[in-house]
Design an enzyme around this catalytic site. Structure first.
Site, PDB file in Angstrom:
ATOM      1  CB  SER A 179      -6.648  -0.633 -14.629  1.00  0.00           C
ATOM      2  OG  SER A 179      -7.020   0.469 -15.441  1.00  0.00           O
ATOM      3  CG  ASN A 185      -0.095   6.785 -22.815  1.00  0.00           C
ATOM      4  OD1 ASN A 185      -0.938   5.997 -22.378  1.00  0.00           O
ATOM      5  ND2 ASN A 185       0.542   6.602 -23.956  1.00  0.00           N
ATOM      6  CB  THR A 197      26.312  -3.855  21.246  1.00  0.00           C
ATOM      7  OG1 THR A 197      27.147  -4.449  22.240  1.00  0.00           O
ATOM      8  CG2 THR A 197      26.339  -2.340  21.392  1.00  0.00           C
ATOM      9  CG  HIS A 198      27.060  -8.046  19.611  1.00  0.00           C
ATOM     10  ND1 HIS A 198      27.517  -8.424  18.371  1.00  0.00           N
ATOM     11  CD2 HIS A 198      27.869  -7.034  20.014  1.00  0.00           C
ATOM     12  CE1 HIS A 198      28.584  -7.687  18.056  1.00  0.00           C
ATOM     13  NE2 HIS A 198      28.811  -6.824  19.035  1.00  0.00           N
ATOM     14  CB  SER A 201      -3.878 -17.178  23.924  1.00  0.00           C
ATOM     15  OG  SER A 201      -4.054 -18.564  23.707  1.00  0.00           O
ATOM     16  CE  LYS A 233       1.232 -15.691  25.140  1.00  0.00           C
ATOM     17  NZ  LYS A 233       1.246 -16.525  23.934  1.00  0.00           N
ATOM     18  CG  ASN A 247      -0.441 -12.972  22.544  1.00  0.00           C
ATOM     19  OD1 ASN A 247       0.392 -13.354  23.370  1.00  0.00           O
ATOM     20  ND2 ASN A 247      -1.384 -13.755  22.057  1.00  0.00           N
ATOM     21  CD  GLU A 286       3.080 -10.705  18.228  1.00  0.00           C
ATOM     22  OE1 GLU A 286       3.281 -11.850  17.812  1.00  0.00           O
ATOM     23  OE2 GLU A 286       2.229 -10.432  19.091  1.00  0.00           O
ATOM     24  CE1 TYR A 306       0.958   3.659 -19.310  1.00  0.00           C
ATOM     25  CE2 TYR A 306       0.332   2.561 -21.350  1.00  0.00           C
ATOM     26  CZ  TYR A 306       0.182   2.730 -19.979  1.00  0.00           C
ATOM     27  OH  TYR A 306      -0.724   1.974 -19.294  1.00  0.00           O
ATOM     28  CD  GLN A 324      -4.213  -1.372 -16.627  1.00  0.00           C
ATOM     29  OE1 GLN A 324      -4.502  -0.549 -17.478  1.00  0.00           O
ATOM     30  NE2 GLN A 324      -4.725  -2.587 -16.621  1.00  0.00           N
ATOM     31  CE  LYS A 366      -2.580   3.649 -12.490  1.00  0.00           C
ATOM     32  NZ  LYS A 366      -1.609   2.981 -13.382  1.00  0.00           N
TER      33      LYS A 366
END
Ligand code: ARG
Length: 497
Positions: free
Chosen positions: A47, A134, A179-180, A301, A307, A309, A314, A341, A346, A349
């Site tokens: 590890s 451990n 709303t919606h 772009s 563009k 962006n 995003e 353990y 392991q 992580k």
């Protein structure tokens, strides 16, 4: 002497030889083994490629352990002094990028222990008395999680402060509330920013609560059953700034619920950031045109020259997926594990490291971006007045004139249908036209139909009226200042080095 090298010049379990029982395996645990580990298995089980980033916590834990062992007369003062000095020298070496990490030594713990023995000789082999990897790894991970959580909360504080500031700046800016995703009622932009702040303040509270369960020391649990040496777990806990030592050795080495909890709190935070991101992306579109972000936060772009962006929101929206994914990995990793353990752990992580890296980056990005949000106030106001968003205000007006709400709703609905047919706003209907739906309507009804009148009327705690938004922002600012001083006090007692 030098063999499989991960990076740096390489290191083996130096100071160990056949008579120590390593049987030529080169391992710190090689005593009962008759042949060397298969090369693939060595790589597969190692590890160090990712847990080396726990080096600072590992050294801090070892220094506390050695200090406690000397106080308990398990080591002599001189031995502990040599061990601590050796560990401090190794810390320097790692800090300066001079340390040789080796995959043969499996993990951060054995790399550092082997380096210690290489550096200070036989006495280095005494460090692991009354300890196991451990309880060591659980300690390292708790120290790491605590430090990262504190850092994350600091960044979150910055972001929340930025939102409060923006709310104050735009307390009187009227926009449509949805709303919606349909125009519902006018709200103020400041009110919307304070809604985001509320979401994030709950995330912060969840992190603060999670911290209490992280901040418990596993040292003394050793492999699983505790140790036969007269160790003092409360002392190592104190030395490392933990609130207490764990109450049960089996649980201390085994559970990773503190990591899962942190990932869960982090997932909710990312979900909140993804919602904020989505709104910014929508608002930045030409169709909404409510806000703009400075060019430094955007990209273009390669084919469409026009563009600009909103990459940052995003990307944050996208990154929420990986954090939620890590939460699922961690839950699944823990599920059905018998005490105590298991090597499965392991695998905790990489998900938690990436979770915290991602969280810190995203919160930081937002804390930079929020103060730079430019409001297109006219466009928002225009949109707020469209689509009959103040119809509820007319219904409420009728209620104040004595009509039951359900009837007022019906009357207003008919007026809206008529206005739609005429291609007009409600406020563009003449008074006789309006009165044809209810004789209760008088000239002052036009006041409630304005967006300014609509938001100003929602004048109660938690409401969208500009005066209430200013009050709520002031209260949030005060709460943030109190949190900052509380965090400063707590921070002083939990540093690891
Ligand atoms: N690298 C291990 C981990 O991350 C350290 C503990 C290993 N303990 C053991 N008994 N093999 O969990």
């Amino acid at each position: 002497m030098r063999s499989v090298i991960l990076w740096g010049p390489g290191r083996r379990a130096e100071g160990m030889n056949e008579s120590d029982g390593e049987a030529g395996t080169g391992k710190l645990w090689g005593g009962r083994f008759g042949e060397a580990t298969d090369a693939f298995i060595e790589r597969f089980t190692a590890s160090v490629g990712f847990d080396s980033r726990l080096w600072r916590h590992d050294i801090a834990g070892s220094i506390a352990h050695a200090t406690m062992l000397a106080e308990a007369d398990v080591l002599t003062e001189g031995e502990a002094r040599q061990i601590v000095a050796g560990l401090e020298a190794i810390r320097c070496e790692i800090e300066q990028g001079r340390f040789a990490w080796s995959v043969e030594l499996e993990d951060v713990h054995m790399n550092i222990e082997a380096a210690l023995t290489e550096r200070i000789g036989e006495v280095g082999k005494k460090l692991h008395t009354g300890r196991s990897r451990n309880d060591q790894v659980a300690t390292d991970l708790r120290l790491y999680a605590r430090g990262e959580l504190d850092e994350l909360r600091g960044l979150l504080w910055r972001l929340r402060s930025a939102l409060v500031e923006l709310a104050e700046r735009e307390a009187g800016t009227i926009m449509p509330g949805f709303t919606h995703l349909q125009s519902a009622q006018p709200v103020t932009f400041g009110h919307h920013m304070l809604a985001w702040q509320e979401m994030l303040s709950r995330d912060d509270a969840r992190l603060a609560d999670c911290r209490r369960r992280i901040n418990v020391s596993p040292l003394g649990a050793a492999a699983l059953a505790g140790t036969s040496y007269p160790v003092n777990p409360a002392r190592t806990a104190e030395l490392l700034g933990f609130d207490a030592a764990a109450g049960n050795s089996l649980d201390a080495v085994s559970d990773r619920d503190f990591v899962i909890e942190l990932a869960a709190a982090g997932s909710l935070l990312m979900v909140h950031l993804s919602r904020m991101s989505e709104e910014l992306v929508l608002w930045m579109s030409a169709q909404f045109g409510f806000v703009d972000l400075p060019d430094r936060f955007c990209t273009g772009s390669s084919i469409m020259p026009q563009k600009k962006n909103p990459d940052v929101p995003e990307l944050v929206r996208g990154k929420s997926g990986r954090v939620v994914g890590h939460l699922l990995s961690l839950l699944t990793l823990m599920k059905s594990q018998p005490l105590a353990y298991n090597k499965d752990n392991q695998e905790d992580k990489e998900p938690i490291f990436d979770t915290l890296d991602t969280l810190k980056d995203c919160v930081f990005a937002f804390s930079e971006l929020v103060p730079a949000i430019e409001c297109r106030r006219e466009a928002m106001r225009e949109a707020a007045g469209a689509n009959y968003a103040t119809a509820t205000d007319l219904a409420d007006y009728l209620v104040r004139k004595g009509l039951p709400f359900r009837d007022a709703h019906g009357v207003t609905g008919k007026a809206v249908a008529h206005a739609i047919g005429q291609g007009k706003k409600l406020a563009e209907l003449s008074l006789p036209e309006l009165r044809s739906f209810s004789g209760l309507i008088e000239a002052n009804a036009y006041e409630v139909l304005s967006v300014e009148g609509s938001v100003a009327a929602r004048n109660h705690p938690g409401g969208t009226a500009p005066t209430r938004v200013r009050q709520a922002a002031a209260a949030a600012r005060k709460a943030l200042a109190a949190e900052a001083s509380a965090q400063r006090d707590a921070g002083a007692s939990s540093s690891i080095s």
